[in-house]
Design a protein around this motif. Sequence first.
Motif, PDB file in Angstrom:
ATOM      1  N   PHE A  44      60.204 108.498  20.750  1.00 28.25           N
ATOM      2  CA  PHE A  44      61.361 107.625  20.946  1.00 28.25           C
ATOM      3  C   PHE A  44      62.424 107.887  19.874  1.00 28.25           C
ATOM      4  CE2 PHE A  44      63.569 103.597  20.049  1.00 28.25           C
ATOM      5  CZ  PHE A  44      64.204 103.417  21.261  1.00 28.25           C
ATOM      6  N   MET A  91      66.303 109.057  20.453  1.00 31.45           N
ATOM      7  CA  MET A  91      67.493 108.425  19.898  1.00 31.45           C
ATOM      8  C   MET A  91      68.339 109.432  19.118  1.00 31.45           C
ATOM      9  SD  MET A  91      67.280 105.467  21.132  1.00 31.45           S
ATOM     10  CE  MET A  91      68.696 104.768  20.313  1.00 31.45           C
ATOM     11  N   GLN A  99      60.618 101.457  30.686  1.00 33.65           N
ATOM     12  CA  GLN A  99      61.077 100.812  29.463  1.00 33.65           C
ATOM     13  C   GLN A  99      62.008 101.726  28.669  1.00 33.65           C
ATOM     14  OE1 GLN A  99      57.254  99.875  27.729  1.00 33.65           O
ATOM     15  NE2 GLN A  99      57.354  97.730  28.393  1.00 33.65           N
ATOM     16  N   ALA A 100      61.597 102.980  28.524  1.00 28.98           N
ATOM     17  CA  ALA A 100      62.421 103.940  27.789  1.00 28.98           C
ATOM     18  C   ALA A 100      63.751 104.168  28.494  1.00 28.98           C
ATOM     19  CB  ALA A 100      61.666 105.253  27.620  1.00 28.98           C
ATOM     20  N   GLN A 133      71.484 102.408  27.808  1.00 29.21           N
ATOM     21  CA  GLN A 133      72.490 101.620  27.079  1.00 29.21           C
ATOM     22  C   GLN A 133      73.488 102.512  26.348  1.00 29.21           C
ATOM     23  OE1 GLN A 133      70.510  98.825  24.538  1.00 29.21           O
ATOM     24  NE2 GLN A 133      69.383  97.842  26.203  1.00 29.21           N
ATOM     25  N   SER A 134      73.147 103.790  26.205  1.00 28.99           N
ATOM     26  CA  SER A 134      74.070 104.721  25.558  1.00 28.99           C
ATOM     27  C   SER A 134      75.230 105.106  26.474  1.00 28.99           C
ATOM     28  CB  SER A 134      73.315 105.987  25.137  1.00 28.99           C
ATOM     29  OG  SER A 134      72.834 106.680  26.278  1.00 28.99           O
ATOM     30  N   LEU A 176      56.218 103.513  24.789  1.00 24.13           N
ATOM     31  CA  LEU A 176      57.085 102.932  25.809  1.00 24.13           C
ATOM     32  C   LEU A 176      56.819 103.629  27.128  1.00 24.13           C
ATOM     33  CD1 LEU A 176      60.542 102.705  23.965  1.00 24.13           C
ATOM     34  CD2 LEU A 176      59.018 100.816  24.490  1.00 24.13           C
ATOM     35  N   THR A 205      65.411 102.113  30.417  1.00 19.60           N
ATOM     36  CA  THR A 205      66.284 100.949  30.242  1.00 19.60           C
ATOM     37  C   THR A 205      67.011 100.989  28.901  1.00 19.60           C
ATOM     38  OG1 THR A 205      64.840  99.607  31.631  1.00 19.60           O
ATOM     39  CG2 THR A 205      66.379  98.436  30.181  1.00 19.60           C
ATOM     40  N   ILE A 206      66.283 101.412  27.852  1.00 22.66           N
ATOM     41  CA  ILE A 206      66.889 101.459  26.519  1.00 22.66           C
ATOM     42  C   ILE A 206      67.873 102.613  26.417  1.00 22.66           C
ATOM     43  CG2 ILE A 206      66.416 101.775  24.059  1.00 22.66           C
ATOM     44  CD1 ILE A 206      63.735 100.406  24.526  1.00 22.66           C
TER      45      ILE A 206
END
Length: 233
Positions: free
Chosen positions: A44, A48, A9-10, A16-17, A5, A12-13
Amino acid sequence: MSGHLTGPQARTILMQSSLPQAQLASICSLSDIDQDGKLTAEEFTLAMHLIDVAMSGQPLPPVLPPEYIPPSFRRVRSGSGISVISSTSVDQRLPEEPVLEDEQQQLETKLPVTFEDKKRENFERGHLELEKRRQALSEQQRQEQERLAQLERAEQGRNERERQEQERKRQLELEKQLEEQREPERQREEERRKEIERREAAKWELERQRQLEWEWNSRQELLNQRNKVNKRT
């Protein structure tokens, strides 16, 4: 498709947290082990896991602990000490720089679970908690239904006793009314009975008087006849 990623991109994900920007920046820095501005699948997964750590309220480590390092980023010994190598440099290890087997086993046993494992674990834990709450709610509903059934039975018993008591009082009142209605008839019947007894008594008295009179007349006649016979003789 590229196996990694990109930074945007990373970001953006991870955003969300809803974690603070400072924590997200620290997580990105710790997860990007080779500092190439991209995240591989293992990096990644590590990111997480760090997000889960932060969201659970635990502090983030200032430096990535050895047990958090993914398998492709093992520590190897060199002349200058211990360094971290990326997956692209694994094939370039010198024969005299192998990863210690004990250290490798420790790292493999201490590797963080993947995001999917964490997700599955959370799902199972949530399912167990939900089942526990469902059973507790079912037991509470059963107890409540049993309590209501007992109250209903008690209410039915009380209503039945009240109905029987009212029926008994109604029957007593009806018998009292019937008794009051029978009283005049009973008095009249008593008067008739007494009248009949008086008549019978008078009849027997008259008959007795007649019998006495007949007996007296018979004696007188016999006396008269005896006197006549005596005179003749």
